[in-house]
Design a protein around this motif. Structure first.
Motif, PDB file in Angstrom:
ATOM      1  N   VAL A  37       0.842  -1.201   0.000  1.00 40.86           N
ATOM      2  CA  VAL A  37       0.000   0.000   0.000  1.00 40.86           C
ATOM      3  C   VAL A  37       0.873   1.245   0.000  1.00 40.86           C
ATOM      4  N   LYS A  38       0.478   2.241  -0.759  1.00 47.00           N
ATOM      5  CA  LYS A  38       1.077   3.577  -0.612  1.00 47.00           C
ATOM      6  C   LYS A  38      -0.033   4.621  -0.612  1.00 47.00           C
ATOM      7  N   VAL A  39       0.118   5.578   0.289  1.00 47.88           N
ATOM      8  CA  VAL A  39      -0.871   6.651   0.427  1.00 47.88           C
ATOM      9  C   VAL A  39      -0.113   7.968   0.402  1.00 47.88           C
ATOM     10  N   SER A  40      -0.577   8.916  -0.397  1.00 51.22           N
ATOM     11  CA  SER A  40       0.098  10.206  -0.440  1.00 51.22           C
ATOM     12  C   SER A  40      -0.881  11.313  -0.077  1.00 51.22           C
ATOM     13  N   LEU A  85       1.610   0.646   8.374  1.00 54.88           N
ATOM     14  CA  LEU A  85       1.566   1.708   7.374  1.00 54.88           C
ATOM     15  C   LEU A  85       1.995   3.008   8.044  1.00 54.88           C
ATOM     16  N   LEU A  93       3.681   7.137   7.590  1.00 59.70           N
ATOM     17  CA  LEU A  93       4.164   8.289   6.845  1.00 59.70           C
ATOM     18  C   LEU A  93       5.688   8.239   6.816  1.00 59.70           C
ATOM     19  N   ASP A 146      11.138   5.574   0.065  1.00 57.54           N
ATOM     20  CA  ASP A 146       9.834   5.262   0.646  1.00 57.54           C
ATOM     21  C   ASP A 146       9.969   5.152   2.171  1.00 57.54           C
ATOM     22  N   SER A 176       3.891  10.693   2.409  1.00 56.83           N
ATOM     23  CA  SER A 176       3.343   9.463   1.839  1.00 56.83           C
ATOM     24  C   SER A 176       3.494   8.351   2.852  1.00 56.83           C
ATOM     25  N   GLN A 177       2.504   7.462   2.859  1.00 62.47           N
ATOM     26  CA  GLN A 177       2.581   6.309   3.755  1.00 62.47           C
ATOM     27  C   GLN A 177       2.963   5.061   2.978  1.00 62.47           C
ATOM     28  N   GLY A 178       3.781   4.243   3.602  1.00 60.44           N
ATOM     29  CA  GLY A 178       4.120   2.945   3.047  1.00 60.44           C
ATOM     30  C   GLY A 178       4.306   1.980   4.201  1.00 60.44           C
ATOM     31  N   LEU A 179       4.409   0.701   3.874  1.00 58.72           N
ATOM     32  CA  LEU A 179       4.535  -0.307   4.930  1.00 58.72           C
ATOM     33  C   LEU A 179       5.960  -0.334   5.470  1.00 58.72           C
TER      34      LEU A 179
END
Lengths: 191, 580
Positions: free
Chosen positions: A34-37, B6, B8, B135, B168-171
């Motif tokens: 998952v990626k959220v921006s 998840l 930031l 990331d 941005s959020q990533g795992l």
């Protein structure tokens, strides 16, 4: 799974961040990458804001490019128009059908466009509702964002129970119940 | 495998700091770096965290903690790094005790900044190593690596992020904290006192060390990754732009640089020999490209891609692959610029300044939005603290009479940041003029952080708040007035009186930010349609809670209104009343 591209657009302060946290959370639950921006800072002061959520087996960039969105969730009509070109040809718009005048319109320097929904409906499927009014009836106008998420949930691949779990984890404890109700209301609408 | 979460980019850096055994952190809030400290303070049992009044102080705190023998950290946005540049240029010479790391956040695309400067260029000038993650997982991993590099090469290290990475959020896989033993303090004047005689010797070491690091970095696969796929095109890239390359041309070879200063030039040369064409893909300045070219390696870069703003995968598709993208934005859409919030006390102060037709030197904060229509009052704004010094300069250029048409405005946090120096200059060099401190009791724009004037710390302690009146009296200013920012009559009277006087005065326009708990009331303003003559006077300052109905009468949105009463004061017909 091929990467799914979801966008949330709206007006700074409407609660796009919480909505994106819930979307990101649900995709994580399913075990996807998952990626959220998000947008923070200056743009949150009543400006136009956009959040990207991408999930799939392996996600590279955190943003959705124009012409690539599967689902565009718009919290306001003008913002739907601003970002409609991000939709894929078969992309779906979920719209909170309300109008919030931006400052150039308020002070008479610009006009709020007419016929926004009709225009977008020419090319895309649109699901719309006055989620703000629904949320008001439920007793908290601020949870309209979760009503909209309930509508969007129909176009995503997760069970209602999973959504509940993520809502419980994400929103303030005091607002869990009303947010679940809001989700149900939206989910029922999209039937 | 640890638990995955998840996060930031900023949250991942905070987690990396915790896992790296960091013990002291100091920062000044600045978008997009602010959340690092806000996430880090959850580990406050292990890590001391603070808001410093400015970035120079934060960097010096980190230096002191490092010399004392613990791993230390400071965070700031890129313009804040200019404020911290003075200690950092010299810290690059002195080196560290235990590891010292800074995160500096750039803002390509100007989401929330006053320029698009490139931290890599500043660090190159200062001879500070720079790591750049792509990331959230890398943000955490590289934070930990940064401490190893800092200690091995005796250097403060910068982790450069951008808005896109920070927000941005990533795992991220969570690991446990590494307990790092304090390094016993050693008195070493030749290393830690930058007298010319010492600095001249340290400079030799700096150059040697950077050269050694550049060589060693060729064999740091955890940072600098050569990925050979199709060899027709090879991209040299780093950070978020690497992801755009992977998205647009997954078949292309890449040299992904995790260390962007100093550059591992031998590795770059090796990569260039393996591919037919080298393209440097980097946002903002051609920092990598120019060095690659200077090393005699042919490459493309800014001849294809812009120096402006953020990149994207589509930019590769259009500029390089010549694809036509059928996704044009609709034409003629009104902009939606950011605005002051409903009930913002700054709006009330700006309305007085506008009515009095005063020129306004502005500063950095939410209130910079006073430059935007319909207020359009702020006429200059450079950087933190600049309003007061600019006003002083105007007075020295044109005399005291000229300043009767000007004031300057500065927020409480910005005043603490660097405004105090400028105000001391006005006292010392005998300026006249009116300085307005917009005291909304919080650092607003960055999302409500405490500062020395709020009486609370990042760790949650209640402390004595710096009192602006006492402070101004203490440095010799006699004319200091605190006025309720919402009180149009009192504010008008005070400003009108003070600008005419040929003396230095400070007006503290005080009222809490409408978004903080302190400001919450049950008051609302309601419009009385029977009394409304549809003149629209109440809507002129641009409060978003007010709108005109089709018949011209006023509607006030109860979900937005906080009962500040500005519209009520502007209505001459009693058509707006406040209710509890």
């Amino acid at each position: 799974m091929k990467t799914r591209n979801i966008m949330i657009v709206g007006v700074g302060g409407q609660g796009t961040l919480i909505a994106s946290r819930i979307l990101g959370g649900i995709a994580t639950t399913a075990g996807y990458d998952v990626k959220v921006s998000e947008v923070h800072g200056m743009a949150q002061r009543g400006g136009s804001v956009v959040t990207f959520v991408r999930y799939g087996d392996e996600v590279a960039e955190p943003i959705v490019e124009p012409g690539c969105a599967d689902v565009l969730i718009a919290f306001e009509r003008l913002e739907a128009k601003r970002y409609a070109h991000y939709l894929k040809p078969d992309g779906v718009l979920i719209l909170n059908d309300v109008r919030i005048d931006p400052m150039p319109v308020v002070i008479g320097a610009a006009e709020y466009p007419e016929g926004i929904v009709e225009e977008i409906e020419k090319d895309h499927t649109v699901y719309k509702a006055d989620a703000t009014a629904i949320a008001m009836e439920l007793g908290n106008p601020r949870c309209f964002n979760v009503v909209i998420l309930g509508m969007a949930a129909r176009h995503m691949d997760y069970a209602v129970e999973d959504w509940y779990k993520v809502i419980e984890r994400t929103v303030k404890p005091k607002t869990i119940e009303i947010n679940k109700k809001a989700f149900d209301a939206g989910y029922a609408l999209a039937e | 495998m640890g638990e995955k979460k998840l996060m930031l980019g900023n949250e991942a850096i905070a987690r990396g700091l915790y896992e790296a055994g960091v013990k002291v952190s100091s920062a000044y809030p600045g978008t997009p770096s602010t959340e690092i400290s806000e996430y880090l303070v959850q580990y406050k049992d292990d890590v001391y965290c603070e808001w410093a009044p400015n970035e120079k102080v934060a960097a010096e705190v980190a230096f002191g903690a490092s010399v004392a023998g613990v791993r230390s950290f400071a965070a700031m946005k890129m313009v804040g790094f200019n404020v911290a540049a003075d200690p950092m240029y010299s810290a690059a010479y002195a080196g560290v005790g235990r590891g010292m790391v800074l995160t500096v956040a750039d803002d390509p695309g100007l989401y929330s900044s006053q320029n698009e400067q490139d931290t890599r260029a500043v660090c190159r000038a200062a001879q500070i190593p720079v790591l750049e993650p792509s990331d959230s997982q890398e943000a955490k991993d590289m934070t930990k690596l940064a401490y190893e590099i800092s200690e091995k090469y005796d250097k403060p290290v910068v982790i450069r992020t951008t808005t896109r990475l920070a927000h941005s959020q990533g795992l991220v896989e969570l690991l446990s904290r590494e307990e790092v033993e304090d390094k016993p303090y050693e008195k070493n004047i030749a290393k830690n006192v930058m007298l010319p005689a010492n600095a001249i010797r340290r400079h030799v070491i700096v150059e040697d060390m950077m050269e050694k690091l550049a060589k060693d970095a060729c064999d740091m696969p955890e940072l600098n990754k050569m990925e050979i796929r199709d060899t027709k095109v090879g991209f040299i890239t780093s950070g978020i732009p690497y992801l755009y390359v992977r998205e647009a041309m997954p078949e292309a070879s890449t040299l992904k640089l995790g260390m962007v200063h100093p550059l591992p030039m031998d590795l770059i040369r090796e990569f260039a020999e393996k591919v037919d064409r080298v393209i440097v893909f980097e946002e903002l300045m051609p920092v990598i490209e120019e060095q690659v070219k200077a090393a005699g390696i042919e490459c493309d870069g800014k001849n294809i891609f812009t120096k402006l703003g953020e990149y994207s995968a589509n930019m590769i598709r259009t500029n390089l692959l010549g694809q036509e993208l059928k996704a044009d934005p609709a034409a003629g859409i009104p902009n939606r610029p950011p605005i002051l919030c409903p009930g913002c006390p700054h709006r009330s102060t700006f309305w007085v300044l506008k009515k009095l037709k005063l020129h306004v030197a502005g500063d950095i904060g939410c209130y910079t939005l006073g430059a935007v229509a319909p207020l359009s009052t702020i006429e200059t704004c450079l950087c933190m603290g600049s309003s007061i010094s600019s006003l002083h300069g105007m007075g020295k250029a044109k005399g005291a009479d000229y300043l009767k048409n000007w004031v300057c405005v500065i927020g409480d946090s910005t005043f603490m940041h660097t405004g105090v120096n400028s105000l001391m200059n006005m006292v010392y060099n005998q300026s006249t003029g009116t300085v307005i401190i917009l005291d909304n009791r919080i650092t607003g724009m960055t999302g409500h952080q405490d500062n020395p004037a709020t009486g609370k710390t990042l760790m949650g302690d209640t402390v004595s708040a710096i009192d602006f009146e006492k402070f101004c009296h203490g440095i010799g200013i006699e004319n200091v007035f605190t006025v309720n920012a919402y009180d149009q009559a009192a504010m008008t009277e005070t400003i009108k009186r003070e600008v005419k006087e040929e003396h230095l005065s400070v007006i503290v326009a005080k009222a809490p930010c409408a978004l903080i708990p302190e400001a919450r009331t049950k008051k609302k303003c309601v419009a009385l349609p029977d009394k409304c003559i549809h003149c629209g006077a109440c809507t002129k300052p641009g409060c978003p809670a007010l709108s005109r109905k089709a018949d011209g009468s006023i509607a006030i949105d109860p979900t937005q209104c906080n009962g500040c009463g500005l519209c009520r004061q502007l209505c001459k017909f009693g058509a707006i009343e406040e209710v509890e």
